[in-house]
Each structure stands twice: as C-alpha cells, then as structure tokens.
Design an enzyme around this catalytic site. Structure first.
Site, PDB file in Angstrom:
ATOM      1  N   SER A 147      49.213  57.989  51.413  1.00  0.00           N
ATOM      2  CA  SER A 147      49.063  57.733  50.072  1.00  0.00           C
ATOM      3  C   SER A 147      48.369  58.382  49.251  1.00  0.00           C
ATOM      4  O   SER A 147      47.061  58.884  49.974  1.00  0.00           O
ATOM      5  CB  SER A 147      48.949  56.080  49.718  1.00  0.00           C
ATOM      6  OG  SER A 147      48.681  55.805  48.517  1.00  0.00           O
ATOM      7  N   TYR A 160      45.737  47.495  50.430  1.00  0.00           N
ATOM      8  CA  TYR A 160      46.427  48.719  50.478  1.00  0.00           C
ATOM      9  C   TYR A 160      45.512  49.871  50.701  1.00  0.00           C
ATOM     10  O   TYR A 160      45.877  51.132  51.578  1.00  0.00           O
ATOM     11  CB  TYR A 160      47.317  48.879  49.170  1.00  0.00           C
ATOM     12  CG  TYR A 160      48.300  49.980  49.342  1.00  0.00           C
ATOM     13  CD1 TYR A 160      49.473  49.861  49.997  1.00  0.00           C
ATOM     14  CD2 TYR A 160      48.321  50.920  48.694  1.00  0.00           C
ATOM     15  CE1 TYR A 160      50.621  50.681  50.045  1.00  0.00           C
ATOM     16  CE2 TYR A 160      49.247  52.119  48.738  1.00  0.00           C
ATOM     17  CZ  TYR A 160      50.447  51.800  49.471  1.00  0.00           C
ATOM     18  OH  TYR A 160      51.479  52.976  49.406  1.00  0.00           O
TER      19      TYR A 160
HETATM   20  P1  NAP Z   1      59.887  50.080  49.432  1.00  0.00           P
HETATM   21  O1  NAP Z   1      60.980  50.548  48.917  1.00  0.00           O
HETATM   22  O2  NAP Z   1      59.233  48.776  48.970  1.00  0.00           O
HETATM   23  O3  NAP Z   1      60.160  50.342  50.911  1.00  0.00           O
HETATM   24  C1  NAP Z   1      59.432  49.919  51.884  1.00  0.00           C
HETATM   25  C2  NAP Z   1      59.967  49.690  53.239  1.00  0.00           C
HETATM   26  O4  NAP Z   1      59.264  49.036  54.282  1.00  0.00           O
HETATM   27  C3  NAP Z   1      61.235  48.927  53.333  1.00  0.00           C
HETATM   28  O5  NAP Z   1      62.278  49.480  54.102  1.00  0.00           O
HETATM   29  C4  NAP Z   1      60.703  47.725  53.655  1.00  0.00           C
HETATM   30  O6  NAP Z   1      61.744  46.704  54.338  1.00  0.00           O
HETATM   31  C5  NAP Z   1      59.847  48.075  54.848  1.00  0.00           C
HETATM   32  N1  NAP Z   1      59.155  47.018  55.235  1.00  0.00           N
HETATM   33  C6  NAP Z   1      58.084  46.225  54.690  1.00  0.00           C
HETATM   34  N2  NAP Z   1      57.535  45.303  55.420  1.00  0.00           N
HETATM   35  C7  NAP Z   1      58.334  45.529  56.525  1.00  0.00           C
HETATM   36  C8  NAP Z   1      58.025  44.696  57.938  1.00  0.00           C
HETATM   37  N3  NAP Z   1      57.299  43.691  58.036  1.00  0.00           N
HETATM   38  N4  NAP Z   1      59.013  45.154  58.910  1.00  0.00           N
HETATM   39  C9  NAP Z   1      59.939  45.930  58.690  1.00  0.00           C
HETATM   40  N5  NAP Z   1      59.772  46.735  57.652  1.00  0.00           N
HETATM   41  C10 NAP Z   1      59.213  46.421  56.495  1.00  0.00           C
HETATM   42  O7  NAP Z   1      58.799  51.261  49.166  1.00  0.00           O
HETATM   43  P2  NAP Z   1      58.564  52.906  49.420  1.00  0.00           P
HETATM   44  O8  NAP Z   1      57.878  53.221  48.255  1.00  0.00           O
HETATM   45  O9  NAP Z   1      59.917  53.489  49.973  1.00  0.00           O
HETATM   46  O10 NAP Z   1      57.581  52.649  50.658  1.00  0.00           O
HETATM   47  C11 NAP Z   1      57.792  53.283  51.898  1.00  0.00           C
HETATM   48  C12 NAP Z   1      56.324  53.774  52.189  1.00  0.00           C
HETATM   49  O11 NAP Z   1      55.802  54.619  51.624  1.00  0.00           O
HETATM   50  C13 NAP Z   1      55.431  52.701  52.521  1.00  0.00           C
HETATM   51  O12 NAP Z   1      54.517  52.782  53.542  1.00  0.00           O
HETATM   52  C14 NAP Z   1      54.393  52.986  50.901  1.00  0.00           C
HETATM   53  O13 NAP Z   1      53.190  52.419  51.130  1.00  0.00           O
HETATM   54  C15 NAP Z   1      54.292  54.212  50.933  1.00  0.00           C
HETATM   55  N6  NAP Z   1      54.196  54.938  49.735  1.00  0.00           N
HETATM   56  C16 NAP Z   1      54.957  54.551  48.567  1.00  0.00           C
HETATM   57  C17 NAP Z   1      54.475  55.442  47.580  1.00  0.00           C
HETATM   58  C18 NAP Z   1      55.433  55.107  46.022  1.00  0.00           C
HETATM   59  O14 NAP Z   1      54.947  55.371  45.145  1.00  0.00           O
HETATM   60  N7  NAP Z   1      56.445  54.455  46.284  1.00  0.00           N
HETATM   61  C19 NAP Z   1      53.479  56.037  47.285  1.00  0.00           C
HETATM   62  C20 NAP Z   1      52.680  56.329  48.259  1.00  0.00           C
HETATM   63  C21 NAP Z   1      53.135  55.714  49.595  1.00  0.00           C
HETATM   64  P3  NAP Z   1      62.565  45.642  53.232  1.00  0.00           P
HETATM   65  O15 NAP Z   1      63.426  46.555  52.253  1.00  0.00           O
HETATM   66  O16 NAP Z   1      63.142  44.613  54.382  1.00  0.00           O
HETATM   67  O17 NAP Z   1      61.292  44.860  52.630  1.00  0.00           O
END
Ligand code: NAP
Length: 255
Positions: A147, A160
């Site tokens: 991140s 986080y």
């Molecule tokens: P998201 O749309 O909320 O996706 C998160 C994913 O993680 C979903 O598939 C969710 O499943 C899964 N997850 C959460 N808790 C879980 C658990 N206990 N067991 C299994 N799966 C679980 O968010 P995203 O932005 O795509 O995030 C993906 C990654 O990128 C994360 O690590 C996040 O921190 C990182 N990230 C995101 C951003 C951003 O700007 N969006 C920036 C930097 C890093 P459910 O749908 O079932 O909840």
C-alpha cells in the site's frame, strides 16, 4: 515477450471475488495462468472472466481472518490445478478510527488478516515452491499487495498502516531467505484504487478532491491498472527482481 508468458503456471489469488484481486486474477489468466480463486465470498464472476480468457478457474473457500485454512488452500490448489507456482496475497481489510479511540478488535482484525495470514499462507506456499524448484528447477513467485501506507503514515488507519508496513518488511525478509531457493518475493503497492476498500474515501467529497488533486495521473486507479505489474512479477521477466515493493500509483509517491 516470451518471458512474460505464464502458460502452464498455476496462480493462487486471495480475495479474488472483487476489486484488485479480481483485476489481477484476470490479468494472470490473460497471460496464460490457470487460477485458484481463494476467499470467503465465492468468486463466481471472476471464475467466468478467467474462463473467458481460455484458462481454468477453481474457487476455494477460505476465511483468512485466521491462519486455519492456509494448508488446505495450498493442498486444494495443487490437487485441483496440478501445482502452485504463483501466490498473490491480496485479501485485506481496513478499519478507520482516530488513533485515540482505536480498539483492540480493530487492531487484531486488520493485523491478523493483512499480515499474519499473509505470512503463514506464504510459508505454506513457499514450502511447496521450494520443494518444486528443487525437483523441477521451476521458480515460485510470491506477490504481496502492499500500500502507499507501506511508505507513508496515513491518518485514522493505525492497524492498516502497521500491517502494510509489515507486509513491505516481510516481502524483503522472505526474498532474502528464499531467493537462493528459487522463489521470488515482491510486492505491489497500489495507489488510490476505486474498490470497496476505498468506498468511504470516494464518497467523502473533500477527501476525494484532495486525493485526486495529488495524483499526477489525475484519476483514481482501476483494478485492471494492477494487472501489468502482477504479470511482470509473476513471470520469468522478473527472475532477478527480489524484495521490491513496486508502486503502481499514478505518480502519487513521486509528488
Ligand atoms: P476490496 O474490494 O474490499 O477487496 C478485498 C478482498 O479481500 C475481497 O475479496 C474480500 O472478500 C477479501 N477479504 C477480506 N477479508 C477476508 C478474509 N477474512 N478472508 C478471505 N478474504 C477476505 O478491496 P481492494 O481494494 O480490492 O483490496 C485488495 C487489497 O489491496 C487489500 O489488501 C488492500 O489493502 C489492498 N490495497 C487497496 C488499495 C485501494 O486503493 N483500493 C490501495 C492499496 C492497497 P469479501 O468480498 O468476501 O469481503
């Protein structure tokens, strides 16, 4: 271009039903990989997108808020798809509150999912990849999703920031231990990407404007924007890349 080809590789992507995990799963499939889609919500839509690329998709149910399922995830991927060559540790959560009010529950939930499960799933996959490399000479690839808060402090997200700073450190440690054993360990640090994770920020008019004004590209990123970096790090093109945290951020960190 052949060194970017992932034909014959099996990838495990956690949190693959939506957002960045879905974007990366589809990109790996487009480059030739079969994909195990791991998560607590069945990744039906992603499976259809992977199959549309002409690759195999298997859905594996796992709640990564604890490390209980990690061994089973690796075993199922190997059994159903015939191997495990690429692991993308993408599943993650975020909890927002002022540091003075932050609860132990919000600390533990985030650190357990974003950091503890990342290490122990990497350990389970790494054992398989190291053995496979000794037997076949084929390298394993682990890609952690870090991140901007692997580099910066942020506000109102203490667990986080701690977890993602930890992911950056863990990426380097595992690279140091496993480089000589045929496993590449790197990370992608997404900038501000429009997903469920950032829904609250997107909906907050003033934060949304501040964020957009600072991004040199002038827009939020999309899950598809992460695909190229993921394919690169998963491929033989990155065989000499180790312990790197690759920002894919529209220039955010360059400001
Ligand atoms: P998201 O749309 O909320 O996706 C998160 C994913 O993680 C979903 O598939 C969710 O499943 C899964 N997850 C959460 N808790 C879980 C658990 N206990 N067991 C299994 N799966 C679980 O968010 P995203 O932005 O795509 O995030 C993906 C990654 O990128 C994360 O690590 C996040 O921190 C990182 N990230 C995101 C951003 C951003 O700007 N969006 C920036 C930097 C890093 P459910 O749908 O079932 O909840």
């Amino acid at each position: 271009m052949m060194s970017f080809d992932l034909t014959g590789r099996v990838a495990v992507v956690t949190g693959a039903n939506t957002g960045i995990g879905q974007g990366i799963a589809v990109a790996l499939a487009a480059a030739g990989a079969d994909v195990a889609l791991v998560g607590r919500t069945p990744a039906e839509e992603t499976a259809a997108l992977v199959k549309a690329e002409g690759r195999r998709a298997e859905i594996i149910g796992a709640d990564l808020s604890t490390i209980a399922p990690v061994g089973d995830v690796v075993a199922q991927a190997v059994e159903k798809l015939g191997g495990l060559h690429i692991l993308v540790n993408n599943a993650g959560i975020i909890r927002r509150n002022d540091a003075v009010d932050f609860t132990e529950e919000d600390w533990d939930a985030v650190v357990d999912t974003n950091l503890k499960s990342v290490f122990f799933l990497s350990q389970a996959a790494g054992r398989h990849m190291i053995a496979n490399h000794a037997e076949t000479g084929q390298r394993g690839k682990i890609i952690n999703i870090a991140s901007m808060l692997s580099f910066q402090g942020g506000i109102r997200v203490p667990s986080y920031t701690a977890s993602k700073s930890g992911v950056a450190g863990l990426t380097k440690l595992l690279a140091c231990e496993w480089a000589s054993k045929g496993v590449n360990v790197n990370a992608i640090a997404p900038g501000y990407i429009a997903t469920n994770n950032t829904a609250a920020l997107q909906a907050d008019e003033s934060r949304n404007r501040q964020i957009m004004e600072r991004i040199p590209e002038g827009r939020w990123g999309s899950p598809a924007d992460m695909g190229g970096a993921a394919v690169f790090l998963a491929s033989n093109a990155a065989d000499y890349v180790q312990g790197h945290v690759l920002a894919v951020d529209g220039g955010w960190l360059a400001r």
